[in-house]
Motif scaffolding. Sequence first.
Motif, PDB file in Angstrom:
ATOM      1  N   PRO A  83     -16.038  -7.968   0.057  1.00  0.00           N
ATOM      2  CA  PRO A  83     -15.628  -9.112   0.875  1.00  0.00           C
ATOM      3  C   PRO A  83     -14.184  -9.563   0.637  1.00  0.00           C
ATOM      4  O   PRO A  83     -13.719 -10.488   1.285  1.00  0.00           O
ATOM      5  CB  PRO A  83     -16.599 -10.209   0.429  1.00  0.00           C
ATOM      6  CG  PRO A  83     -16.867  -9.882  -1.005  1.00  0.00           C
ATOM      7  CD  PRO A  83     -16.878  -8.370  -1.075  1.00  0.00           C
ATOM      8  N   PHE A  84     -13.485  -8.919  -0.286  1.00  0.00           N
ATOM      9  CA  PHE A  84     -12.165  -9.394  -0.699  1.00  0.00           C
ATOM     10  C   PHE A  84     -11.029  -8.634  -0.020  1.00  0.00           C
ATOM     11  O   PHE A  84     -10.994  -7.409  -0.024  1.00  0.00           O
ATOM     12  CB  PHE A  84     -12.021  -9.303  -2.219  1.00  0.00           C
ATOM     13  CG  PHE A  84     -13.073 -10.095  -2.947  1.00  0.00           C
ATOM     14  CD1 PHE A  84     -13.008 -11.482  -2.966  1.00  0.00           C
ATOM     15  CD2 PHE A  84     -14.135  -9.468  -3.561  1.00  0.00           C
ATOM     16  CE1 PHE A  84     -13.989 -12.226  -3.613  1.00  0.00           C
ATOM     17  CE2 PHE A  84     -15.113 -10.193  -4.211  1.00  0.00           C
ATOM     18  CZ  PHE A  84     -15.051 -11.582  -4.236  1.00  0.00           C
ATOM     19  N   GLY A  85     -10.058  -9.388   0.541  1.00  0.00           N
ATOM     20  CA  GLY A  85      -8.913  -8.807   1.218  1.00  0.00           C
ATOM     21  C   GLY A  85      -7.830  -8.388   0.236  1.00  0.00           C
ATOM     22  O   GLY A  85      -7.568  -9.084  -0.750  1.00  0.00           O
ATOM     23  N   HIS A  86      -7.213  -7.234   0.517  1.00  0.00           N
ATOM     24  CA  HIS A  86      -6.150  -6.689  -0.317  1.00  0.00           C
ATOM     25  C   HIS A  86      -5.090  -6.047   0.566  1.00  0.00           C
ATOM     26  O   HIS A  86      -5.378  -5.629   1.685  1.00  0.00           O
ATOM     27  CB  HIS A  86      -6.688  -5.599  -1.265  1.00  0.00           C
ATOM     28  CG  HIS A  86      -7.678  -6.087  -2.250  1.00  0.00           C
ATOM     29  ND1 HIS A  86      -7.323  -6.690  -3.426  1.00  0.00           N
ATOM     30  CD2 HIS A  86      -9.029  -6.060  -2.233  1.00  0.00           C
ATOM     31  CE1 HIS A  86      -8.409  -7.004  -4.113  1.00  0.00           C
ATOM     32  NE2 HIS A  86      -9.459  -6.643  -3.398  1.00  0.00           N
ATOM     33  N   LEU A  87      -3.891  -5.935   0.011  1.00  0.00           N
ATOM     34  CA  LEU A  87      -2.835  -5.141   0.623  1.00  0.00           C
ATOM     35  C   LEU A  87      -2.701  -3.852  -0.179  1.00  0.00           C
ATOM     36  O   LEU A  87      -2.736  -3.874  -1.410  1.00  0.00           O
ATOM     37  CB  LEU A  87      -1.508  -5.891   0.610  1.00  0.00           C
ATOM     38  CG  LEU A  87      -1.437  -7.145   1.466  1.00  0.00           C
ATOM     39  CD1 LEU A  87      -0.077  -7.817   1.308  1.00  0.00           C
ATOM     40  CD2 LEU A  87      -1.690  -6.829   2.920  1.00  0.00           C
ATOM     41  N   VAL A  88      -2.540  -2.758   0.541  1.00  0.00           N
ATOM     42  CA  VAL A  88      -2.436  -1.440  -0.073  1.00  0.00           C
ATOM     43  C   VAL A  88      -1.309  -0.685   0.615  1.00  0.00           C
ATOM     44  O   VAL A  88      -1.201  -0.717   1.851  1.00  0.00           O
ATOM     45  CB  VAL A  88      -3.775  -0.664   0.077  1.00  0.00           C
ATOM     46  CG1 VAL A  88      -3.638   0.767  -0.373  1.00  0.00           C
ATOM     47  CG2 VAL A  88      -4.880  -1.367  -0.706  1.00  0.00           C
ATOM     48  N   HIS A  89      -0.484  -0.017  -0.154  1.00  0.00           N
ATOM     49  CA  HIS A  89       0.553   0.825   0.424  1.00  0.00           C
ATOM     50  C   HIS A  89      -0.102   2.120   0.900  1.00  0.00           C
ATOM     51  O   HIS A  89      -1.024   2.631   0.256  1.00  0.00           O
ATOM     52  CB  HIS A  89       1.653   1.132  -0.609  1.00  0.00           C
ATOM     53  CG  HIS A  89       2.865   1.724   0.006  1.00  0.00           C
ATOM     54  ND1 HIS A  89       3.010   3.088   0.149  1.00  0.00           N
ATOM     55  CD2 HIS A  89       3.957   1.148   0.561  1.00  0.00           C
ATOM     56  CE1 HIS A  89       4.157   3.332   0.757  1.00  0.00           C
ATOM     57  NE2 HIS A  89       4.758   2.163   1.013  1.00  0.00           N
ATOM     58  N   VAL A  90       0.369   2.674   2.001  1.00  0.00           N
ATOM     59  CA  VAL A  90      -0.246   3.888   2.532  1.00  0.00           C
ATOM     60  C   VAL A  90      -0.222   5.042   1.546  1.00  0.00           C
ATOM     61  O   VAL A  90      -1.085   5.920   1.597  1.00  0.00           O
ATOM     62  CB  VAL A  90       0.378   4.310   3.887  1.00  0.00           C
ATOM     63  CG1 VAL A  90       0.084   3.298   4.965  1.00  0.00           C
ATOM     64  CG2 VAL A  90       1.859   4.567   3.761  1.00  0.00           C
ATOM     65  N   SER A  91       0.717   5.041   0.618  1.00  0.00           N
ATOM     66  CA  SER A  91       0.778   6.113  -0.381  1.00  0.00           C
ATOM     67  C   SER A  91      -0.390   6.044  -1.371  1.00  0.00           C
ATOM     68  O   SER A  91      -0.632   7.011  -2.098  1.00  0.00           O
ATOM     69  CB  SER A  91       2.109   6.050  -1.153  1.00  0.00           C
ATOM     70  OG  SER A  91       2.191   4.857  -1.920  1.00  0.00           O
ATOM     71  N   GLU A  92      -1.126   4.938  -1.386  1.00  0.00           N
ATOM     72  CA  GLU A  92      -2.258   4.798  -2.293  1.00  0.00           C
ATOM     73  C   GLU A  92      -3.565   5.324  -1.697  1.00  0.00           C
ATOM     74  O   GLU A  92      -4.591   5.345  -2.372  1.00  0.00           O
ATOM     75  CB  GLU A  92      -2.428   3.333  -2.701  1.00  0.00           C
ATOM     76  CG  GLU A  92      -1.234   2.815  -3.469  1.00  0.00           C
ATOM     77  CD  GLU A  92      -1.333   1.343  -3.807  1.00  0.00           C
ATOM     78  OE1 GLU A  92      -1.464   1.018  -5.007  1.00  0.00           O
ATOM     79  OE2 GLU A  92      -1.289   0.515  -2.861  1.00  0.00           O
ATOM     80  N   ILE A  93      -3.520   5.770  -0.448  1.00  0.00           N
ATOM     81  CA  ILE A  93      -4.692   6.360   0.174  1.00  0.00           C
ATOM     82  C   ILE A  93      -4.901   7.742  -0.403  1.00  0.00           C
ATOM     83  O   ILE A  93      -3.980   8.575  -0.391  1.00  0.00           O
ATOM     84  CB  ILE A  93      -4.558   6.440   1.707  1.00  0.00           C
ATOM     85  CG1 ILE A  93      -4.403   5.037   2.300  1.00  0.00           C
ATOM     86  CG2 ILE A  93      -5.754   7.164   2.312  1.00  0.00           C
ATOM     87  CD1 ILE A  93      -4.072   5.038   3.778  1.00  0.00           C
ATOM     88  N   VAL A  94      -6.078   7.991  -0.959  1.00  0.00           N
ATOM     89  CA  VAL A  94      -6.373   9.299  -1.557  1.00  0.00           C
ATOM     90  C   VAL A  94      -6.422  10.337  -0.435  1.00  0.00           C
ATOM     91  O   VAL A  94      -7.067  10.125   0.593  1.00  0.00           O
ATOM     92  CB  VAL A  94      -7.712   9.260  -2.326  1.00  0.00           C
ATOM     93  CG1 VAL A  94      -8.076  10.640  -2.834  1.00  0.00           C
ATOM     94  CG2 VAL A  94      -7.622   8.268  -3.484  1.00  0.00           C
ATOM     95  N   GLY A  95      -5.695  11.420  -0.618  1.00  0.00           N
ATOM     96  CA  GLY A  95      -5.654  12.471   0.387  1.00  0.00           C
ATOM     97  C   GLY A  95      -4.491  12.317   1.336  1.00  0.00           C
ATOM     98  O   GLY A  95      -4.357  13.068   2.282  1.00  0.00           O
ATOM     99  N   GLY A  96      -3.634  11.341   1.101  1.00  0.00           N
ATOM    100  CA  GLY A  96      -2.429  11.180   1.910  1.00  0.00           C
ATOM    101  C   GLY A  96      -2.515  10.048   2.894  1.00  0.00           C
ATOM    102  O   GLY A  96      -3.584   9.611   3.290  1.00  0.00           O
ATOM    103  N   ALA A  97      -1.384   9.586   3.275  1.00  0.00           N
ATOM    104  CA  ALA A  97      -1.272   8.471   4.220  1.00  0.00           C
ATOM    105  C   ALA A  97      -1.389   8.961   5.649  1.00  0.00           C
ATOM    106  O   ALA A  97      -0.993  10.071   5.954  1.00  0.00           O
ATOM    107  CB  ALA A  97       0.059   7.756   4.014  1.00  0.00           C
TER     108      ALA A  97
END
Length: 98
Positions: A83-97
């Motif tokens: 339920p918690f909102g976060h900001l994530v940089h696309v480089s943190e997506i596993v397998g590529g942005a």
Amino acid sequence: MSTYSQTHETAHPLAGQTVTVEADLHGSGATVHEFTVDDWNDRLFGQSWMFMEGHPASLVYAMRSAMAGLPTDNEVIYGKVGPFGHLVHVSEIVGGAA
């Protein structure tokens, strides 16, 4: 007043999908999370995360990005872990942005 103009005109390609991110979202070391993408931060909030004064997710992201050495750009998505909102940089997506 900011002169920032919205960077992203269309929705993030993964909006509405759940992806895996590797990020220290809770201050306990880098861990893997299932992250449901809402959209680009600037599309949702109408401004860069850098100008979102007092917004909890942007404050946490600002500290976390500095410590992790993330790029200082607007390739940042907003979403949720549970339920918690976060900001994530696309480089943190596993397998590529996307």
